[in-house]
Design an enzyme around this catalytic site. Structure first.
Site, PDB file in Angstrom:
ATOM      1  N   TRP A 102       8.730 -51.601  -3.133  1.00  9.52           N
ATOM      2  CA  TRP A 102       9.278 -50.804  -2.021  1.00  9.52           C
ATOM      3  C   TRP A 102       8.660 -51.223  -0.698  1.00  9.52           C
ATOM      4  CZ3 TRP A 102      13.718 -49.034  -2.993  1.00  9.52           C
ATOM      5  CH2 TRP A 102      14.043 -48.463  -4.232  1.00  9.52           C
ATOM      6  N   ASP A 172       5.427 -44.386   3.672  1.00 11.30           N
ATOM      7  CA  ASP A 172       6.470 -44.059   2.706  1.00 11.30           C
ATOM      8  C   ASP A 172       5.801 -43.234   1.613  1.00 11.30           C
ATOM      9  OD1 ASP A 172       8.380 -43.930   0.745  1.00 11.30           O
ATOM     10  OD2 ASP A 172       8.762 -46.091   0.645  1.00 11.30           O
ATOM     11  N   LYS A 196      12.585 -37.261  -5.683  1.00 11.68           N
ATOM     12  CA  LYS A 196      11.439 -37.372  -6.585  1.00 11.68           C
ATOM     13  C   LYS A 196      10.650 -36.063  -6.624  1.00 11.68           C
ATOM     14  CE  LYS A 196      11.995 -42.149  -6.196  1.00 11.68           C
ATOM     15  NZ  LYS A 196      12.050 -43.224  -5.234  1.00 11.68           N
TER      16      LYS A 196
HETATM   17  C1  LIG Z   1      12.530 -44.284  -4.590  1.00 11.62           C
HETATM   18  C2  LIG Z   1      11.768 -44.901  -3.519  1.00 11.62           C
HETATM   19  C3  LIG Z   1      12.381 -45.472  -2.397  1.00 11.62           C
HETATM   20  C4  LIG Z   1      13.886 -45.566  -2.252  1.00 11.62           C
HETATM   21  O1  LIG Z   1      14.422 -44.340  -1.963  1.00 11.62           O
HETATM   22  P1  LIG Z   1      15.977 -44.164  -1.675  1.00 11.62           P
HETATM   23  O2  LIG Z   1      16.038 -42.714  -1.312  1.00 11.62           O
HETATM   24  O3  LIG Z   1      16.702 -44.518  -2.928  1.00 11.62           O
HETATM   25  O4  LIG Z   1      16.349 -45.056  -0.560  1.00 11.62           O
HETATM   26  C5  LIG Z   1      11.587 -45.990  -1.400  1.00 11.62           C
HETATM   27  N1  LIG Z   1      10.252 -45.953  -1.488  1.00 11.62           N
HETATM   28  C6  LIG Z   1       9.616 -45.422  -2.555  1.00 11.62           C
HETATM   29  C7  LIG Z   1       8.115 -45.416  -2.604  1.00 11.62           C
HETATM   30  C8  LIG Z   1      10.354 -44.895  -3.599  1.00 11.62           C
HETATM   31  O5  LIG Z   1       9.718 -44.360  -4.659  1.00 11.62           O
END
Ligand SMILES: *Cc1c(COP(=O)(O)O)cnc(C)c1O
Length: 360
Positions: A102, A172, A196
């Site tokens: 990511w 993030d 999540k």
């Molecule tokens: C799941 C995830 C993403 C992607 O998220 P989307 O909402 O599908 O764009 C980005 N960064 C991390 C750390 C993730 O776990």
């Protein structure tokens, strides 16, 4: 109806109490005679939902007043672009700590917008650890430093928040927001897709310090400017109303559990159960450096692909589902977000023990 223990990395299992509440309110929310899905986003009743959701998040995370909470669509992935478009498009450079798939995607998007450099990386060992960071290279032209606090695919996390001084730290936090106590004031921006630990897909939460809003080039499309969301309380256009409502329910649930402090304790207990067994097992192992292990996403393997496959298949029969590892890591992965009860982790460990004694 039987519910399984769902170890999906995302969209992830939701607390049963949240689903039941949503079901109860599904046809008529608070005597409105309509579903939240059918309401005007400008109605008083939805406005209250939006305000309550924001307030709950502010209370739980102790978000200081000089931060805005924005409700955006497009997933965490859109933030990979919005961050550089808003902070980097006018020049300068940004630094990225490359700790997983990511982070890498975030970096690739930033490179399209402006000068983006890798500050530290753990790619040399397949992202199985969190690298040391040398901050001495940061200067006045550094617009921000980007980190991924929890690496969902590789199963690592930052256990200490790096100190970037005056340079804004952008994080993030998609897969570990609300899972442990963090000091929001150490960050310039925190962002997370909701599916999540916050609710359902369709909503992304951005927590942004006031002074980082309003720096986008004027020709940046309206919907890509943080300013647009901040000025209009995320109501410039129709926000993902039902997803916001689901987040409200998740936050209410979390508050009932005693808040982040309590859930962090439980998360440590849950993860320890699994790691302790992985460490003592002769069949299962983890490639992640032990001091960097994630509390949320726990990859583990056996020495053979056939055994891994058999494990996932047999576990499924026992109601322990979505345990297949990410294709880039292989083996298995158990995602144990806030909503995974400790009973689910105990059931998994019990199953691992039985599997090992049968097939070891
Ligand atoms: C799941 C995830 C993403 C992607 O998220 P989307 O909402 O599908 O764009 C980005 N960064 C991390 C750390 C993730 O776990």
């Amino acid at each position: 109806m039987d519910r399984v223990y769902n170890f999906s990395a995302g969209p992830a299992q939701l607390p049963l109490a949240v689903l039941e509440k949503a079901q109860k309110e599904f046809l008529s929310y608070e005597q409105s005679g309509m579903s939240v899905m059918e309401m005007s986003h400008r109605s008083k009743i939805f406005d209250a939902i939006l305000q309550q959701t924001e307030q709950l998040l502010r209370d739980l995370m102790e978000i200081p007043d000089h931060y805005k909470v924005l409700f955006i669509q497009g997933g965490a992935s859109l933030q990979f672009s919005m961050i550089p478009l808003n902070l980097l498009a006018n020049g300068g450079h940004a630094y990225y700590v490359n700790t997983g798939s990511w982070s890498k995607k975030a970096l690739i998007e930033a490179e399209k917008v402006g000068e983006s450099r890798v500050l530290a990386s753990s790619e040399d060992k397949n992202f199985t650890y969190i690298p040391e960071i040398d901050f001495s290279v940061l200067d006045d032209n550094t617009k921000y430093v980007h980190i991924t606090t929890n690496n969902t695919i590789e199963g690592t996390r930052f256990t200490h928040i790096p100190d970037t001084g005056d340079v804004p730290l952008v994080a993030d936090m998609s897969s570990n927001i609300l899972s442990e106590q963090i000091d929001v004031s150490k960050f310039g921006i925190i962002y997370a897709g909701a599916q999540k630990n916050l609710g359902i897909a369709g909503l992304t939460i951005v927590i942004i310090r006031d002074d980082l809003i309003g720096h986008a080039p004027s020709n940046l499309p309206t919907m890509l400017k943080y300013d647009t969301y901040a000025k209009n309380r995320s109501l410039y256009n129709t926000p993902p109303t039902f997803a916001i409502y689901m987040t409200k329910l998740v936050l209410e649930w979390l508050k009932e559990q005693g808040g982040i402090k309590q859930i962090e304790k439980l998360n440590i207990e849950k993860a320890s159960l699994l790691y302790n067994y992985i460490d003592e097992s002769n069949m299962f192992f983890s490639n992640v450096r032990s001091e960097d292990r994630s509390l949320m996403n726990i990859p583990f393997l056996t020495k053979s692909d056939e055994l891994n496959e058999l494990f996932v298949k047999e576990a499924q029969k026992e109601g322990l589902v979505t345990l297949k590892g990410h294709r880039s890591v292989g083996g298995m992965r158990a995602s144990i977000y806030n909503s995974m009860p400790i009973e689910g982790v105990k059931a998994l460990v019990q199953f691992m023990k039985e599997f090992e004694s049968k097939n070891g």
